[in-house]
Design a protein around this motif. Structure first.
Motif, PDB file in Angstrom:
ATOM      1  N   LEU A 135      56.740 -11.001 -88.602  1.00  0.00           N
ATOM      2  CA  LEU A 135      56.329 -12.685 -88.927  1.00  0.00           C
ATOM      3  C   LEU A 135      56.625 -12.932 -90.052  1.00  0.00           C
ATOM      4  N   ASP A 136      57.989 -13.582 -90.111  1.00  0.00           N
ATOM      5  CA  ASP A 136      58.646 -14.377 -91.140  1.00  0.00           C
ATOM      6  C   ASP A 136      58.107 -15.814 -91.168  1.00  0.00           C
ATOM      7  N   SER A 137      58.676 -16.745 -92.290  1.00  0.00           N
ATOM      8  CA  SER A 137      58.221 -17.921 -92.432  1.00  0.00           C
ATOM      9  C   SER A 137      58.809 -18.766 -91.154  1.00  0.00           C
ATOM     10  N   ALA A 138      59.827 -18.298 -90.574  1.00  0.00           N
ATOM     11  CA  ALA A 138      60.408 -19.078 -89.544  1.00  0.00           C
ATOM     12  C   ALA A 138      59.392 -18.894 -88.257  1.00  0.00           C
ATOM     13  N   ALA A 139      59.029 -17.935 -87.912  1.00  0.00           N
ATOM     14  CA  ALA A 139      57.767 -17.661 -86.873  1.00  0.00           C
ATOM     15  C   ALA A 139      56.388 -18.352 -87.318  1.00  0.00           C
ATOM     16  N   LEU A 140      56.220 -18.701 -88.423  1.00  0.00           N
ATOM     17  CA  LEU A 140      54.945 -19.313 -88.886  1.00  0.00           C
ATOM     18  C   LEU A 140      54.975 -20.690 -88.746  1.00  0.00           C
ATOM     19  N   SER A 141      56.430 -21.224 -88.983  1.00  0.00           N
ATOM     20  CA  SER A 141      56.514 -22.448 -88.949  1.00  0.00           C
ATOM     21  C   SER A 141      56.563 -22.908 -87.458  1.00  0.00           C
ATOM     22  N   GLN A 142      57.341 -22.068 -86.550  1.00  0.00           N
ATOM     23  CA  GLN A 142      57.289 -22.408 -85.019  1.00  0.00           C
ATOM     24  C   GLN A 142      55.886 -22.269 -84.589  1.00  0.00           C
ATOM     25  N   LEU A 143      54.728 -21.372 -85.231  1.00  0.00           N
ATOM     26  CA  LEU A 143      53.458 -21.430 -84.728  1.00  0.00           C
ATOM     27  C   LEU A 143      52.808 -22.481 -85.072  1.00  0.00           C
ATOM     28  N   GLU A 144      53.188 -23.174 -86.221  1.00  0.00           N
ATOM     29  CA  GLU A 144      52.315 -24.418 -86.757  1.00  0.00           C
ATOM     30  C   GLU A 144      52.830 -25.483 -85.946  1.00  0.00           C
ATOM     31  N   GLU A 145      53.977 -25.682 -85.384  1.00  0.00           N
ATOM     32  CA  GLU A 145      54.322 -26.726 -84.609  1.00  0.00           C
ATOM     33  C   GLU A 145      53.599 -26.726 -83.284  1.00  0.00           C
ATOM     34  N   ASN A 146      53.609 -25.487 -82.892  1.00  0.00           N
ATOM     35  CA  ASN A 146      52.864 -25.198 -81.543  1.00  0.00           C
ATOM     36  C   ASN A 146      51.438 -25.555 -81.568  1.00  0.00           C
ATOM     37  N   PHE A 147      50.796 -25.165 -82.694  1.00  0.00           N
ATOM     38  CA  PHE A 147      49.421 -25.622 -82.768  1.00  0.00           C
ATOM     39  C   PHE A 147      49.195 -27.235 -82.808  1.00  0.00           C
ATOM     40  N   GLN A 148      50.142 -27.733 -83.624  1.00  0.00           N
ATOM     41  CA  GLN A 148      50.038 -29.196 -83.648  1.00  0.00           C
ATOM     42  C   GLN A 148      50.405 -30.095 -82.380  1.00  0.00           C
ATOM     43  N   GLN A 149      51.161 -29.376 -81.608  1.00  0.00           N
ATOM     44  CA  GLN A 149      51.615 -29.988 -80.123  1.00  0.00           C
ATOM     45  C   GLN A 149      50.445 -29.850 -79.325  1.00  0.00           C
ATOM     46  N   ILE A 150      49.532 -28.792 -79.305  1.00  0.00           N
ATOM     47  CA  ILE A 150      48.588 -28.459 -78.510  1.00  0.00           C
ATOM     48  C   ILE A 150      47.087 -28.908 -78.999  1.00  0.00           C
ATOM     49  N   ASP A 151      47.062 -29.412 -80.226  1.00  0.00           N
ATOM     50  CA  ASP A 151      46.118 -30.077 -80.905  1.00  0.00           C
ATOM     51  C   ASP A 151      44.734 -28.951 -80.983  1.00  0.00           C
ATOM     52  N   ALA A 152      45.553 -27.975 -81.616  1.00  0.00           N
ATOM     53  CA  ALA A 152      44.523 -26.803 -81.752  1.00  0.00           C
ATOM     54  C   ALA A 152      43.343 -27.264 -82.875  1.00  0.00           C
ATOM     55  N   PRO A 153      42.334 -26.386 -83.150  1.00  0.00           N
ATOM     56  CA  PRO A 153      41.340 -26.828 -84.146  1.00  0.00           C
ATOM     57  C   PRO A 153      41.992 -27.139 -85.508  1.00  0.00           C
ATOM     58  N   LYS A 154      41.484 -27.824 -86.267  1.00  0.00           N
ATOM     59  CA  LYS A 154      42.015 -28.314 -87.659  1.00  0.00           C
ATOM     60  C   LYS A 154      41.999 -27.183 -88.441  1.00  0.00           C
ATOM     61  N   THR A 155      40.931 -26.314 -88.482  1.00  0.00           N
ATOM     62  CA  THR A 155      40.791 -25.213 -89.357  1.00  0.00           C
ATOM     63  C   THR A 155      41.797 -24.105 -88.858  1.00  0.00           C
ATOM     64  N   LEU A 156      42.295 -24.090 -87.531  1.00  0.00           N
ATOM     65  CA  LEU A 156      43.403 -23.204 -87.443  1.00  0.00           C
ATOM     66  C   LEU A 156      44.544 -23.545 -87.836  1.00  0.00           C
ATOM     67  N   GLN A 157      44.889 -24.846 -87.555  1.00  0.00           N
ATOM     68  CA  GLN A 157      46.231 -25.345 -88.001  1.00  0.00           C
ATOM     69  C   GLN A 157      46.214 -25.366 -89.704  1.00  0.00           C
ATOM     70  N   ASP A 158      45.076 -25.540 -90.446  1.00  0.00           N
ATOM     71  CA  ASP A 158      45.217 -25.633 -91.891  1.00  0.00           C
ATOM     72  C   ASP A 158      45.637 -23.978 -92.515  1.00  0.00           C
ATOM     73  N   LYS A 159      44.893 -23.232 -91.545  1.00  0.00           N
ATOM     74  CA  LYS A 159      45.137 -21.895 -91.901  1.00  0.00           C
ATOM     75  C   LYS A 159      46.534 -21.436 -91.900  1.00  0.00           C
TER      76      LYS A 159
END
Length: 231
Positions: A135-159
């Protein structure tokens, strides 16, 4: 380039079979292509002891008991790529602490926790787990974008945002000069194809209950390159 599976329940003699087969080859041809027996870190000493004391031999040159990390050192010495300096233990924790302080104002969730007692140790444990499972920065960046697209809870997005920021900062700091304790795995995976030693070797893998993602990637590459792999 073949795979052989030795199956059976615990205690049915799989380890004994592997050791007996290796020692038979060693006795028949003491000097020939290498045989590597890869075991977990905690088993390396006991396995070496068993193989040198239980099979009536005075010494072993051809067969070697090793771990994934020791194999990495061996192959990187042959093919190159071992020039990077490893940062682990207190050095790695100090690096995390420094980056937490440097990026404190950029954190969304970790800002208040960054100075708390024990937080650096928790981050160290989590980041090592990330490294084991690729799990490198590229994978976490993609995960961050996915959470933004599905409007995940803000606490999860911030983490995820804060973890991405921290992992990216570590990668930038390590660069091409340093590596963390898990950094030898991708280096070895990339260099295996250039190892003449591995091309001719028989690989035995024993004692593992599971593999991390890094170890799986390494085993897959061994299957492509080594003469034979026995699991």
């Amino acid at each position: 380039m073949s795979l052989r599976m030795i199956t059976g329940r615990s205690g049915t003699g799989k380890t004994t079979f592997i050791q007996q087969e290796i020692m038979k080859k060693v006795k028949e041809q003491p000097i020939s292509s290498f045989i590597f027996l890869i075991v977990p870190d905690q088993m390396s000493f006991s396995t070496e002891y068993d193989m040198t004391h239980d099979y009536d031999v005075k010494g072993i040159i051809r067969a070697q008991v090793t771990t994934f990390k020791r194999l990495a050192w061996r192959i990187l010495q042959e093919t190159g790529g071992i020039s990077r300096k490893e940062i682990n233990g207190f050095g790695y924790r100090m690096l995390i602490r420094k980056l937490l302080e440097n990026h404190k104002e950029e954190f969304a969730l970790f800002r208040k926790a960054a100075d708390k007692r024990g937080f650096t140790a928790e981050m160290e444990s989590l980041l090592k787990e990330f490294s084991r499972y690729s799990l490198d920065s590229a994978a976490l960046s993609q995960l961050e974008e996915n959470f933004q697209q599905i409007d995940a809870p803000k606490t999860l997005q911030d983490k995820v945002h804060d973890l991405h920021l921290l992992v990216q900062a570590i990668e930038n700091t390590l660069g091409t000069t340093y590596i963390d304790s898990e950094g030898y795995y991708p280096l070895l995976t990339a260099q295996l194809v250039y190892s003449e030693m591995i091309r001719q070797a028989d690989i035995y893998i024993d004692g593992f209950t599971a593999f991390t993602t890094r170890e799986f990637e390494l085993v897959q590459e061994l299957l492509k390159v080594a003469h034979r792999v026995t699991v």
